[in-house]
Design a protein around this motif. Structure first.
Motif, mmCIF file in Angstrom:
data_model
loop_
_atom_site.group_PDB
_atom_site.id
_atom_site.type_symbol
_atom_site.label_atom_id
_atom_site.label_comp_id
_atom_site.label_asym_id
_atom_site.label_seq_id
_atom_site.Cartn_x
_atom_site.Cartn_y
_atom_site.Cartn_z
ATOM 1 N N ASN A 131 0.853 -1.187 0.000
ATOM 2 C CA ASN A 131 0.000 0.000 0.000
ATOM 3 C C ASN A 131 0.887 1.236 0.000
ATOM 4 O OD1 ASN A 131 -1.746 2.071 0.563
ATOM 5 N ND2 ASN A 131 -2.674 1.120 2.350
ATOM 6 N N PRO A 132 0.863 2.055 -1.055
ATOM 7 C CA PRO A 132 1.727 3.243 -1.080
ATOM 8 C C PRO A 132 1.363 4.263 -0.004
ATOM 9 C CG PRO A 132 0.257 3.213 -2.981
ATOM 10 C CD PRO A 132 0.059 1.918 -2.257
ATOM 11 N N ASP A 133 0.143 4.211 0.519
ATOM 12 C CA ASP A 133 -0.249 5.140 1.579
ATOM 13 C C ASP A 133 0.284 4.721 2.945
ATOM 14 O OD1 ASP A 133 -1.664 6.671 -0.255
ATOM 15 O OD2 ASP A 133 -3.485 5.486 0.029
ATOM 16 N N LEU A 134 0.634 3.460 3.096
ATOM 17 C CA LEU A 134 1.156 2.938 4.361
ATOM 18 C C LEU A 134 2.681 2.947 4.257
ATOM 19 C CD1 LEU A 134 0.034 1.817 7.001
ATOM 20 C CD2 LEU A 134 0.181 -0.450 6.028
ATOM 21 N N ILE A 135 3.270 4.102 4.480
ATOM 22 C CA ILE A 135 4.702 4.280 4.281
ATOM 23 C C ILE A 135 5.483 3.872 5.533
ATOM 24 C CG2 ILE A 135 4.400 6.102 2.568
ATOM 25 C CD1 ILE A 135 4.994 8.135 4.792
ATOM 26 N N PRO A 136 6.764 3.560 5.375
ATOM 27 C CA PRO A 136 7.586 3.233 6.551
ATOM 28 C C PRO A 136 7.675 4.411 7.514
ATOM 29 C CG PRO A 136 8.682 2.562 4.538
ATOM 30 C CD PRO A 136 7.490 3.381 4.128
ATOM 31 N N GLU A 137 7.847 4.096 8.784
ATOM 32 C CA GLU A 137 8.023 5.123 9.804
ATOM 33 C C GLU A 137 9.481 5.560 9.787
ATOM 34 O OE1 GLU A 137 6.854 3.185 13.391
ATOM 35 O OE2 GLU A 137 4.832 2.824 12.662
ATOM 36 N N GLU A 138 9.697 6.869 9.762
ATOM 37 C CA GLU A 138 11.047 7.408 9.748
ATOM 38 C C GLU A 138 11.170 8.488 10.811
ATOM 39 O OE1 GLU A 138 12.992 8.022 5.853
ATOM 40 O OE2 GLU A 138 10.955 7.771 5.090
ATOM 41 N N GLY A 139 12.351 8.666 11.354
ATOM 42 C CA GLY A 139 12.558 9.716 12.336
ATOM 43 C C GLY A 139 13.913 9.578 13.006
ATOM 44 N N TYR A 140 14.047 10.253 14.137
ATOM 45 C CA TYR A 140 15.276 10.232 14.931
ATOM 46 C C TYR A 140 14.903 10.090 16.392
ATOM 47 C CZ TYR A 140 17.378 12.044 10.717
ATOM 48 O OH TYR A 140 17.801 12.197 9.435
ATOM 49 N N TRP A 141 15.767 9.486 17.177
ATOM 50 C CA TRP A 141 15.562 9.440 18.615
ATOM 51 C C TRP A 141 16.901 9.595 19.326
ATOM 52 C CZ3 TRP A 141 17.958 5.777 21.597
ATOM 53 C CH2 TRP A 141 18.327 4.592 20.989
ATOM 54 N N GLY A 142 16.814 10.039 20.538
ATOM 55 C CA GLY A 142 17.984 10.177 21.387
ATOM 56 C C GLY A 142 17.725 9.473 22.706
ATOM 57 N N GLU A 143 18.780 9.093 23.373
ATOM 58 C CA GLU A 143 18.632 8.372 24.641
ATOM 59 C C GLU A 143 19.757 8.782 25.583
ATOM 60 O OE1 GLU A 143 18.404 3.762 26.264
ATOM 61 O OE2 GLU A 143 19.160 4.156 24.269
ATOM 62 N N ILE A 144 19.409 8.943 26.844
ATOM 63 C CA ILE A 144 20.402 9.082 27.901
ATOM 64 C C ILE A 144 20.074 8.000 28.922
ATOM 65 C CG2 ILE A 144 20.835 11.531 27.592
ATOM 66 C CD1 ILE A 144 18.988 12.067 29.949
ATOM 67 N N GLY A 145 21.071 7.434 29.515
ATOM 68 C CA GLY A 145 20.786 6.359 30.449
ATOM 69 C C GLY A 145 21.977 5.993 31.299
ATOM 70 N N GLY A 146 21.723 5.071 32.194
ATOM 71 C CA GLY A 146 22.762 4.587 33.081
ATOM 72 C C GLY A 146 22.485 3.170 33.507
ATOM 73 N N ARG A 147 23.541 2.485 33.913
ATOM 74 C CA ARG A 147 23.425 1.102 34.365
ATOM 75 C C ARG A 147 24.355 0.903 35.554
ATOM 76 N NH1 ARG A 147 25.497 -2.182 30.051
ATOM 77 N NH2 ARG A 147 27.467 -2.268 31.131
ATOM 78 N N LEU A 148 23.885 0.212 36.543
ATOM 79 C CA LEU A 148 24.682 -0.140 37.710
ATOM 80 C C LEU A 148 24.720 -1.658 37.802
ATOM 81 C CD1 LEU A 148 26.170 0.544 40.355
ATOM 82 C CD2 LEU A 148 23.934 0.544 41.484
#
Length: 166
Positions: A131-148
């Motif tokens: 379906n040409p109307d059902l296009i892939p999702e595109e974008g950017y994301w950022g993350e900050i985190g920590g682990r102990l």
């Protein structure tokens, strides 16, 4: 199998993966390989999709407490053109990034690309036909985190907790 009014939808998937890496004291190179075969069938149509991904990465220890990892995912899809999706992660660990226990803090950013599957087409689109109307999702994301991570005195038991925000 799901039923949508008078249409029966069968979805079969097979996935394979592998990992190959090389590392030295400061540099690590590697790649993951993923492949999947999806076959969907309705009462009057059949569709198949082959997907694959090559995910090369480079990890560089900039300082004993600082590591940079750069990854590029090459998505191959029999229905759409090839996509390149990159991500970068910078990790800081006061005790050294090579140690498995202690504190790790990170910041990362990535492109996002996700292709709709056959199941979404059945619910929102005209069926198994792309379906040409059902296009892939595109974008950017950022993350900050920590682990102990903490190990017991004998090194057999390990407790790990992580928290991140995207």
């Amino acid at each position: 199998a799901e039923e949508y009014s008078d249409v029966t939808f069968d979805d079969a998937r097979i996935g394979l993966g592998g990992d190959l890496s090389w590392s030295s004291a400061r540099l690590a190179l590697g790649s993951q390989v993923q492949a999947s075969f999806t076959r969907a069938v309705t009462q009057d149509r059949e569709a198949q999709r082959i997907q694959g991904a090559l995910i090369p990465y480079l990890s560089l220890t900039l300082h004993p407490m600082l590591m940079l990892k750069v990854t590029t995912r090459v998505d191959l899809n029999s229905e759409r053109s090839t996509q390149f999706v990159s991500s970068t992660r910078l990790t800081w660990a006061p005790q050294g990034v090579s140690k498995r226990s202690g504190v790790h803090l990170w910041v990362s950013g990535s492109q996002v690309w996700r292709d709709p599957g056959f199941d979404e087409r059945m619910m929102r689109g005209p069926g198994l036909i792309p379906n040409p109307d059902l296009i892939p999702e595109e974008g950017y994301w950022g993350e900050i985190g920590g682990r102990l991570t903490r190990r017991s005195q004998r090194g057999e038991a390990r407790l790990r907790g992580a928290l991140s925000a995207r």
